[in-house]
Write a protein that holds these residues in place. Structure first.
Motif, PDB file in Angstrom:
ATOM      1  N   ASP A   5       0.831  -1.205   0.000  1.00  0.00           N
ATOM      2  CA  ASP A   5       0.000   0.000   0.000  1.00  0.00           C
ATOM      3  C   ASP A   5       0.866   1.255   0.000  1.00  0.00           C
ATOM      4  O   ASP A   5       0.567   2.231  -0.683  1.00  0.00           O
ATOM      5  N   ALA A   6       1.942   1.226   0.775  1.00  0.00           N
ATOM      6  CA  ALA A   6       2.843   2.378   0.842  1.00  0.00           C
ATOM      7  C   ALA A   6       3.492   2.629  -0.514  1.00  0.00           C
ATOM      8  O   ALA A   6       3.593   3.772  -0.956  1.00  0.00           O
ATOM      9  N   MET A   7       3.919   1.566  -1.192  1.00  0.00           N
ATOM     10  CA  MET A   7       4.541   1.717  -2.510  1.00  0.00           C
ATOM     11  C   MET A   7       3.558   2.297  -3.517  1.00  0.00           C
ATOM     12  O   MET A   7       3.904   3.154  -4.308  1.00  0.00           O
ATOM     13  N   GLU A   8       2.312   1.823  -3.457  1.00  0.00           N
ATOM     14  CA  GLU A   8       1.296   2.343  -4.358  1.00  0.00           C
ATOM     15  C   GLU A   8       1.019   3.815  -4.055  1.00  0.00           C
ATOM     16  O   GLU A   8       0.890   4.626  -4.964  1.00  0.00           O
ATOM     17  N   THR A   9       0.965   4.163  -2.771  1.00  0.00           N
ATOM     18  CA  THR A   9       0.747   5.546  -2.368  1.00  0.00           C
ATOM     19  C   THR A   9       1.881   6.430  -2.875  1.00  0.00           C
ATOM     20  O   THR A   9       1.652   7.529  -3.378  1.00  0.00           O
ATOM     21  N   VAL A  10       3.114   5.948  -2.769  1.00  0.00           N
ATOM     22  CA  VAL A  10       4.272   6.710  -3.242  1.00  0.00           C
ATOM     23  C   VAL A  10       4.201   6.894  -4.750  1.00  0.00           C
ATOM     24  O   VAL A  10       4.379   8.004  -5.261  1.00  0.00           O
ATOM     25  N   GLU A  11       3.920   5.826  -5.480  1.00  0.00           N
ATOM     26  CA  GLU A  11       3.844   5.918  -6.934  1.00  0.00           C
ATOM     27  C   GLU A  11       2.755   6.892  -7.374  1.00  0.00           C
ATOM     28  O   GLU A  11       2.982   7.755  -8.227  1.00  0.00           O
ATOM     29  N   ILE A  12       1.584   6.785  -6.775  1.00  0.00           N
ATOM     30  CA  ILE A  12       0.486   7.688  -7.109  1.00  0.00           C
ATOM     31  C   ILE A  12       0.848   9.119  -6.716  1.00  0.00           C
ATOM     32  O   ILE A  12       0.589  10.064  -7.474  1.00  0.00           O
ATOM     33  N   GLY A  13       1.463   9.280  -5.558  1.00  0.00           N
ATOM     34  CA  GLY A  13       1.864  10.608  -5.097  1.00  0.00           C
ATOM     35  C   GLY A  13       2.865  11.269  -6.029  1.00  0.00           C
ATOM     36  O   GLY A  13       2.739  12.454  -6.361  1.00  0.00           O
ATOM     37  N   LEU A  14       3.851  10.514  -6.480  1.00  0.00           N
ATOM     38  CA  LEU A  14       4.844  11.064  -7.398  1.00  0.00           C
ATOM     39  C   LEU A  14       4.207  11.438  -8.736  1.00  0.00           C
ATOM     40  O   LEU A  14       4.516  12.492  -9.308  1.00  0.00           O
ATOM     41  N   GLN A  15       3.296  10.605  -9.228  1.00  0.00           N
ATOM     42  CA  GLN A  15       2.595  10.932 -10.473  1.00  0.00           C
ATOM     43  C   GLN A  15       1.776  12.207 -10.311  1.00  0.00           C
ATOM     44  O   GLN A  15       1.732  13.050 -11.217  1.00  0.00           O
TER      45      GLN A  15
END
Length: 129
Positions: A5-15
Motif C-alpha cells: 500500500d505504501a509503494m502504491e501511495t508513493v507511486e500515485i503521489g509522485l505521479q
C-alpha cells in the motif's frame, strides 16, 4: 499501511506531483553515487521542494520565492519530515492559497515586459520574468 500500500501511495503521489508541475532530478554525490530524488515546483510567490532520501526519510518544504537557496532555506512557510508516503500525502494536501493571493497581486501590478517590432508593422509583447 502495508508495504504494498505504501509503494502504491508513493507511486500515485509522485505521479500527482509531476502532474502539478514538479520537476525531478536524481541527485548524486561527487562519485556519481545516488543520494536522493529531488522535486521542485515553483509557483507564483513560493517554491515547493520534496527530497526523497529513502522510503523512511523524506523532507518537504514550502519556502518563499525570495529565498536565495531553496535547498537550504533560512526560512520556510511549511515543512515536514518522515516516511515518503506520509510526506507526499501531506504535500498533496497543501492549499495553494499563496498562489491565489499572488494572482490577485499580479492583476494589480504593472505588467513587466516590452513591445518588440515585428514584420509588416506589427508588434509582439515580450514578457519579462
Amino acid at each position: 499501511m502495508s508495504s504494498a500500500d505504501a509503494m502504491e501511495t508513493v507511486e500515485i503521489g509522485l505521479q500527482e506531483l509531476i502532474g502539478r508541475g514538479y520537476q525531478f532530478v536524481h541527485q548524486t554525490d561527487a562519485n556519481g553515487e545516488f543520494e536522493a530524488v529531488v522535486g521542485v515546483r515553483v509557483h507564483d510567490n513560493v517554491v515547493d521542494v520534496v527530497r526523497l532520501n529513502a522510503e523512511d526519510d523524506a523532507i518537504a518544504t514550502r519556502v518563499p520565492g525570495t529565498e536565495d537557496n531553496v535547498f537550504e532555506p533560512e526560512r520556510w512557510l511549511w515543512r515536514r519530515r518522515g516516511e515518503v508516503a506520509e510526506v507526499l500525502t501531506e504535500v498533496l494536501a497543501l492549499p495553494d492559497e499563496e498562489a491565489e493571493e499572488a494572482e490577485e497581486a499580479k492583476a494589480l501590478a504593472p505588467a513587466k515586459g516590452c513591445w518588440v517590432p515585428g514584420r509588416g508593422g506589427t508588434s509582439k509583447w515580450l514578457a519579462a520574468r
